[in-house]
Design an enzyme around this catalytic site. Structure first.
Site, mmCIF file in Angstrom:
data_model
loop_
_atom_site.group_PDB
_atom_site.id
_atom_site.type_symbol
_atom_site.label_atom_id
_atom_site.label_comp_id
_atom_site.label_asym_id
_atom_site.label_seq_id
_atom_site.Cartn_x
_atom_site.Cartn_y
_atom_site.Cartn_z
ATOM 1 C CG ASN A 249 5.787 -1.355 0.862
ATOM 2 O OD1 ASN A 249 5.896 -2.268 1.718
ATOM 3 N ND2 ASN A 249 4.423 -0.769 1.019
ATOM 4 N NE ARG B 170 -3.549 -2.895 -2.070
ATOM 5 C CZ ARG B 170 -2.956 -3.080 -0.806
ATOM 6 N NH1 ARG B 170 -3.484 -2.466 0.250
ATOM 7 N NH2 ARG B 170 -1.839 -3.865 -0.523
ATOM 8 N NE ARG C 185 18.195 -16.502 34.602
ATOM 9 C CZ ARG C 185 17.644 -15.772 34.011
ATOM 10 N NH1 ARG C 185 16.460 -15.391 34.713
ATOM 11 N NH2 ARG C 185 17.994 -15.050 32.917
ATOM 12 C CB SER D 116 -2.764 -8.954 5.207
ATOM 13 O OG SER D 116 -2.012 -8.232 5.473
ATOM 14 C CB SER E 59 -7.473 -2.144 4.366
ATOM 15 O OG SER E 59 -8.412 -1.329 4.050
ATOM 16 C CD GLN F 95 3.664 -9.361 5.393
ATOM 17 O OE1 GLN F 95 3.594 -8.039 5.215
ATOM 18 N NE2 GLN F 95 2.641 -9.946 5.780
ATOM 19 N NE ARG G 26 -2.314 1.009 3.844
ATOM 20 C CZ ARG G 26 -2.230 1.872 4.472
ATOM 21 N NH1 ARG G 26 -2.849 3.021 4.029
ATOM 22 N NH2 ARG G 26 -1.845 2.143 5.765
#
Length: 402
Positions: A27, A76, A165, A87, A85, A108, A17
């Site tokens: 992106n 889109r 531990r 995925s 919105s 991704q 997007r």
């Protein structure tokens, strides 16, 4: 697959997007010399297992980059381009417009260390082993405690005994989704699920598990990509051009002033390193921010081109790349020492700094030489380039044979 049965169409789908709030147009922002989305598109394309590779976007600039890197583009609708919105909604809309797709590999864009071999193994799990959904995880060795920030009560250990531990080597750790990819059949997606049916995970190597969400993630991802990223088919990151800052790398950064002219000195060891690379067909060039006179340059007798009075080193390097027909920064090695070198050090596929470089230059993902500027640092870096090239060659051919 039975005789006559149609092979199910498996597509890679990257959701990109344009309205990212954390990092605007994240992106397609450059990461280590390439748009962020290009790293996963190249891995998806080169894995050879997808019937199609798509980018779903609402942005013209992202569409242009997607097409440049070999993807098809689905524009889109505004309904699935909002901040709210999901995925899943965006993938469902994509499938309505592309009924030929049977399985979606949602990758991704913010996972730039993804490798084709990982995708090939996941595709095998889908096609051969019949899983309906496969998602990526990474193993962490983290001790969890209960959250009492609101109640103010006493916190308790949730996944270990504080009285015993475990050592890291004695504990398998836990698996966490890392969000790199989600593969699912269209039947599951139609039910509103990305995970379900016959389900499996794929455990990614920690060094390949990188996610970028905010600005602070960017420099870490840049360093990780330069070290562990996928650079394409063939022998990656073969250095074709070495660019060095003359001031402080070839020289010690000092100017000796006489009555009539300036004097500079450099180490003959560095000249040996330069000539060694030139014999290996690596172009070597120098940049300087100073306006060095032609007489001084002639006196230096350097066997390579020098560009002086440079205010924008990145621009000069990219001009040289174009001149030499180099397509990407991965083919460039850069050695710098000052604040003005930091941008090029981050972009170059191989980078180095002298021992006495500024702190910011040293903090890039680079080789910090044992020698100082003017004292053999360039020879050390040249030997590092040659050694790295041979090591990558051996690793590449070993991988091809296996």
């Amino acid at each position: 697959m039975a005789d006559g049965e149609r092979r199910r169409h498996l597509c890679a789908l990257v959701l990109a997007r344009g309205g990212s709030k954390g990092i605007p147009l994240k992106n397609i922002k450059d990461l280590a010399g390439r748009p962020l989305i290009a790293w996963v598109l190249r891995a998806a394309r080169d894995c050879g297992g997808f019937d199609s590779v798509w980018v779903s976007t609402d942005n013209d600039d992202i569409e242009e980059v997607a097409l440049e890197y070999g993807a098809k583009v689905h524009r889109r609708s505004p309904d699935v381009s909002k901040d709210t919105s999901s995925s899943l909604e965006t993938i469902q809309e994509f499938l309505k417009h592309h009924p030929e797709v049977d399985i979606v590999g949602n990758i991704q864009a913010t996972s730039p260390c993804l490798h084709p071999e990982t995708l090939r193994k996941v595709i095998e799990m889908i096609r051969r082993d019949g899983y309906d959904s496969v998602f990526s995880v990474v193993r962490h060795h983290l001790f969890r405690w209960s959250d009492v920030s609101k109640s103010g009560g006493e916190t308790k250990a949730e996944n270990f005994n504080p009285n015993r531990r475990p050592r890291r080597q004695d504990w398998n750790g836990e698996l966490y989704e890392n969000g790199s990819f989600y593969f699912a059949t269209k039947e599951l997606i139609a039910q509103g699920k990305l995970q379900g049916g016959k389900i499996a995970y794929y455990e990614m190597k920690p060094e390949h598990s990188v996610d970028i969400d905010i600005d602070l993630d960017w420099p870490i991802a840049e360093q990780r990509v330069k070290r562990y990223g996928y650079y394409g088919k063939g022998n990656p990151k073969v250095v074709k051009l070495l660019v060095c800052n003359l001031d402080g790398c070839l020289t010690d950064g000092r100017v000796y002033v006489s009555r009539n002219h300036d004097l500079l000195s450099y180490s003959l060891k560095d000249l040996d390193g330069i000539q060694m690379l030139q014999r290996k067909e690596v172009e070597v060039r120098f940049v300087s921010e100073r306006d060095l006179g032609s007489a001084l340059l002639d006196t230096l007798k350097l066997p390579c081109k020098v560009e002086t009075n440079v205010s924008d080193k990145k621009q000069v390097v990219e001009q040289w790349m174009e001149e030499l027909g180099l397509s990407c920064w991965e083919q460039v090695a850069y050695m710098g020492c000052s604040y003005s070198d930091v941008q090029c050090l981050k972009l170059a596929g191989t980078s180095g700094v002298p021992y006495d470089a500024c702190v910011e230059a040293k903090m890039t993902d680079c080789l910090v030489c044992k020698y100082s500027g003017g004292g053999g640092a360039i020879q050390e870096f040249a030997e590092y380039i040659e050694h790295s090239k041979e090591s990558r060659k051996r690793k590449f051919y070993n991988n091809q044979e296996s």
